[in-house]
Each structure stands twice: as C-alpha cells, then as structure tokens.
Design a protein around this motif. Sequence first.
Motif, PDB file in Angstrom:
ATOM      1  N   TYR A 182       1.578   3.979   8.580  1.00 55.79           N
ATOM      2  CA  TYR A 182       1.805   5.320   8.045  1.00 55.79           C
ATOM      3  C   TYR A 182       0.469   5.894   7.572  1.00 55.79           C
ATOM      4  O   TYR A 182      -0.450   5.144   7.228  1.00 55.79           O
ATOM      5  CB  TYR A 182       2.817   5.275   6.901  1.00 55.79           C
ATOM      6  CG  TYR A 182       4.201   4.899   7.381  1.00 55.79           C
ATOM      7  CD1 TYR A 182       5.005   5.832   8.032  1.00 55.79           C
ATOM      8  CD2 TYR A 182       4.697   3.607   7.209  1.00 55.79           C
ATOM      9  CE1 TYR A 182       6.260   5.489   8.502  1.00 55.79           C
ATOM     10  CE2 TYR A 182       5.953   3.262   7.663  1.00 55.79           C
ATOM     11  CZ  TYR A 182       6.735   4.197   8.313  1.00 55.79           C
ATOM     12  OH  TYR A 182       7.974   3.859   8.779  1.00 55.79           O
ATOM     13  N   ASP A 215      -0.512   7.153   4.893  1.00 58.02           N
ATOM     14  CA  ASP A 215      -0.920   6.848   3.520  1.00 58.02           C
ATOM     15  C   ASP A 215      -1.163   5.352   3.296  1.00 58.02           C
ATOM     16  O   ASP A 215      -1.180   4.874   2.164  1.00 58.02           O
ATOM     17  CB  ASP A 215       0.119   7.371   2.525  1.00 58.02           C
ATOM     18  CG  ASP A 215       1.473   6.677   2.661  1.00 58.02           C
ATOM     19  OD1 ASP A 215       1.705   5.987   3.681  1.00 58.02           O
ATOM     20  OD2 ASP A 215       2.303   6.819   1.743  1.00 58.02           O
ATOM     21  N   ALA A 216      -1.382   4.609   4.373  1.00 51.65           N
ATOM     22  CA  ALA A 216      -1.498   3.148   4.295  1.00 51.65           C
ATOM     23  C   ALA A 216      -2.620   2.683   3.373  1.00 51.65           C
ATOM     24  O   ALA A 216      -2.436   1.749   2.588  1.00 51.65           O
ATOM     25  CB  ALA A 216      -1.689   2.555   5.690  1.00 51.65           C
ATOM     26  N   ALA A 275      -3.955   4.219   0.818  1.00 53.34           N
ATOM     27  CA  ALA A 275      -3.608   4.526  -0.571  1.00 53.34           C
ATOM     28  C   ALA A 275      -2.592   3.516  -1.119  1.00 53.34           C
ATOM     29  O   ALA A 275      -2.613   3.194  -2.303  1.00 53.34           O
ATOM     30  CB  ALA A 275      -3.052   5.942  -0.674  1.00 53.34           C
ATOM     31  N   ARG A 276      -1.721   3.007  -0.261  1.00 51.17           N
ATOM     32  CA  ARG A 276      -0.688   2.051  -0.678  1.00 51.17           C
ATOM     33  C   ARG A 276      -1.187   0.604  -0.719  1.00 51.17           C
ATOM     34  O   ARG A 276      -0.519  -0.264  -1.288  1.00 51.17           O
ATOM     35  CB  ARG A 276       0.505   2.153   0.267  1.00 51.17           C
ATOM     36  CG  ARG A 276       1.210   3.499   0.164  1.00 51.17           C
ATOM     37  CD  ARG A 276       2.219   3.729   1.271  1.00 51.17           C
ATOM     38  NE  ARG A 276       3.202   2.673   1.386  1.00 51.17           N
ATOM     39  CZ  ARG A 276       4.034   2.560   2.421  1.00 51.17           C
ATOM     40  NH1 ARG A 276       4.001   3.426   3.407  1.00 51.17           N
ATOM     41  NH2 ARG A 276       4.898   1.572   2.471  1.00 51.17           N
ATOM     42  N   LYS A 277      -2.331   0.346  -0.139  1.00 59.51           N
ATOM     43  CA  LYS A 277      -2.832  -1.027  -0.029  1.00 59.51           C
ATOM     44  C   LYS A 277      -3.052  -1.696  -1.390  1.00 59.51           C
ATOM     45  O   LYS A 277      -2.693  -2.855  -1.585  1.00 59.51           O
ATOM     46  CB  LYS A 277      -4.134  -1.049   0.774  1.00 59.51           C
ATOM     47  CG  LYS A 277      -4.687  -2.428   1.016  1.00 59.51           C
ATOM     48  CD  LYS A 277      -5.931  -2.343   1.887  1.00 59.51           C
ATOM     49  CE  LYS A 277      -6.551  -3.680   2.114  1.00 59.51           C
ATOM     50  NZ  LYS A 277      -7.755  -3.583   2.954  1.00 59.51           N
ATOM     51  N   GLN A 278      -3.628  -0.976  -2.328  1.00 59.63           N
ATOM     52  CA  GLN A 278      -3.934  -1.558  -3.636  1.00 59.63           C
ATOM     53  C   GLN A 278      -2.687  -2.106  -4.312  1.00 59.63           C
ATOM     54  O   GLN A 278      -2.722  -3.173  -4.919  1.00 59.63           O
ATOM     55  CB  GLN A 278      -4.635  -0.527  -4.537  1.00 59.63           C
ATOM     56  CG  GLN A 278      -5.207  -1.119  -5.810  1.00 59.63           C
ATOM     57  CD  GLN A 278      -6.208  -2.247  -5.559  1.00 59.63           C
ATOM     58  OE1 GLN A 278      -7.045  -2.179  -4.666  1.00 59.63           O
ATOM     59  NE2 GLN A 278      -6.117  -3.301  -6.340  1.00 59.63           N
ATOM     60  N   ALA A 279      -1.579  -1.404  -4.190  1.00 60.68           N
ATOM     61  CA  ALA A 279      -0.324  -1.850  -4.806  1.00 60.68           C
ATOM     62  C   ALA A 279       0.215  -3.126  -4.159  1.00 60.68           C
ATOM     63  O   ALA A 279       1.023  -3.834  -4.761  1.00 60.68           O
ATOM     64  CB  ALA A 279       0.718  -0.742  -4.724  1.00 60.68           C
ATOM     65  N   LEU A 280      -0.248  -3.431  -2.948  1.00 61.29           N
ATOM     66  CA  LEU A 280       0.240  -4.601  -2.215  1.00 61.29           C
ATOM     67  C   LEU A 280      -0.703  -5.805  -2.303  1.00 61.29           C
ATOM     68  O   LEU A 280      -0.387  -6.874  -1.790  1.00 61.29           O
ATOM     69  CB  LEU A 280       0.446  -4.236  -0.738  1.00 61.29           C
ATOM     70  CG  LEU A 280       1.496  -3.163  -0.460  1.00 61.29           C
ATOM     71  CD1 LEU A 280       1.405  -2.698   0.988  1.00 61.29           C
ATOM     72  CD2 LEU A 280       2.885  -3.692  -0.771  1.00 61.29           C
ATOM     73  N   ASP A 285       4.309  -6.198   6.349  1.00 63.85           N
ATOM     74  CA  ASP A 285       3.595  -5.129   5.654  1.00 63.85           C
ATOM     75  C   ASP A 285       4.412  -3.834   5.741  1.00 63.85           C
ATOM     76  O   ASP A 285       4.660  -3.335   6.842  1.00 63.85           O
ATOM     77  CB  ASP A 285       2.218  -4.940   6.299  1.00 63.85           C
ATOM     78  CG  ASP A 285       1.287  -4.062   5.499  1.00 63.85           C
ATOM     79  OD1 ASP A 285       1.771  -3.151   4.800  1.00 63.85           O
ATOM     80  OD2 ASP A 285       0.067  -4.282   5.588  1.00 63.85           O
ATOM     81  N   ARG A 329       3.632  -0.916   5.224  1.00 66.47           N
ATOM     82  CA  ARG A 329       2.840   0.227   5.674  1.00 66.47           C
ATOM     83  C   ARG A 329       2.865   0.390   7.184  1.00 66.47           C
ATOM     84  O   ARG A 329       2.455   1.407   7.721  1.00 66.47           O
ATOM     85  CB  ARG A 329       1.389   0.078   5.205  1.00 66.47           C
ATOM     86  CG  ARG A 329       1.244  -0.053   3.699  1.00 66.47           C
ATOM     87  CD  ARG A 329      -0.159  -0.411   3.285  1.00 66.47           C
ATOM     88  NE  ARG A 329      -0.596  -1.623   3.973  1.00 66.47           N
ATOM     89  CZ  ARG A 329      -1.858  -1.893   4.276  1.00 66.47           C
ATOM     90  NH1 ARG A 329      -2.821  -1.055   3.941  1.00 66.47           N
ATOM     91  NH2 ARG A 329      -2.177  -3.017   4.888  1.00 66.47           N
TER      92      ARG A 329
END
Length: 176
Positions: free
Chosen positions: A40, A42-43, A45-50, A66, A68
């Motif tokens: 996606y 926004d991948a 931006a979402r990486k840090q949360a994962l 994953d 994302r």
Amino acid sequence: VFLVTAILIKLDSPGPVFFKQVPGGQWGTTFGCYKFRSMYIDAEARKQALMSQNEASGPVFKMKNDPRITRVGKYIRKFSVDELPQLINVLKGEMSLVGPRPPVPKEVAEYQYDELGRLNAVPGITGLQQVSGRSDLDFKRWVELDLQYIAEQSFWKDVAILLRTVPAVVLGKGAY
C-alpha cells in the motif's frame, strides 16, 4: 506479464504501478531501483509501528504476513514478478542479473564492518541468497552467501545461479 501485472496492481489498490527505491549499489553508490508496487502507498509510514514484529535478523525488516502488502502484492512478491522492472536497471548498467541484492542506505548505515563487503559487487536481481532460501535465511547467512559469491564470481557461476533461480521463483519458497 508487465501489462497484466500493471492492470492487476491498479485494480487492487490505489497508487502508482511502479515503486522506485533508492538502494546502494557497488561501493555504496545509490540509484533508482524500479519494482512493481506490492505494498500500500502508506507502507513506509506504517513500518515503524511494525518494527517489534520484525522476523528478520540484522538491519533488514521482514514479516511473513506483513499487513502492508496488497493482495496482488503477495503473489507478485512470491513469484518475484515485482522484480521484473529491475531489468531496466540492468540495461542502464546499475545492476546485474546476478549479484548481492541492493540494500537501502538505512540498512547499510547499520552494517558491521565485515558486512560492508556486500557492497564490493554490482547488485543483482538474483544471487546465491535468492537460490539458497531467500527470506528464510538470517541476515548473517545472507552476508556469508554474498561474500562467497563475490569471492567466487565467474560467468559459469552466474549461469548456474540463473538456472537455480527458475525453480526458486516457480516454487516461491522463502519469498515474502
């Protein structure tokens, strides 16, 4: 294959068909590396949360499931279709068909001294790591295989790796 993949990506999720990454090449030079977009938009931006769910060792980030990755992305990653646009990088002389996978600068910044040896070759679309287990291998083993490839690099070794790439891609084992 390019056209069908592009259409499927567009139908599956909003955003561009291609993803341009800026990895490190030989001796740390950077270049624009092309891939079909499998995540996606926004991948990053979402990486840090994962990060706490990272299943890879060393400076790389890998997750088998994953969130994302798009529906189409799961398939094009499994069968390495997402890597096909890198043939453009090969034609431009930035990559080779065979060699260590190009790392992103953030990963390189975390390398230990002995891991920097991975940068002593032109990066490739496939390599020993891809035909020896892909993402199922830990980072230490990736480095060992890349350094082995660099030390033993030859035309016939490249041919052997290219031939081993076909079943690795068709079976999709270790790809995520």
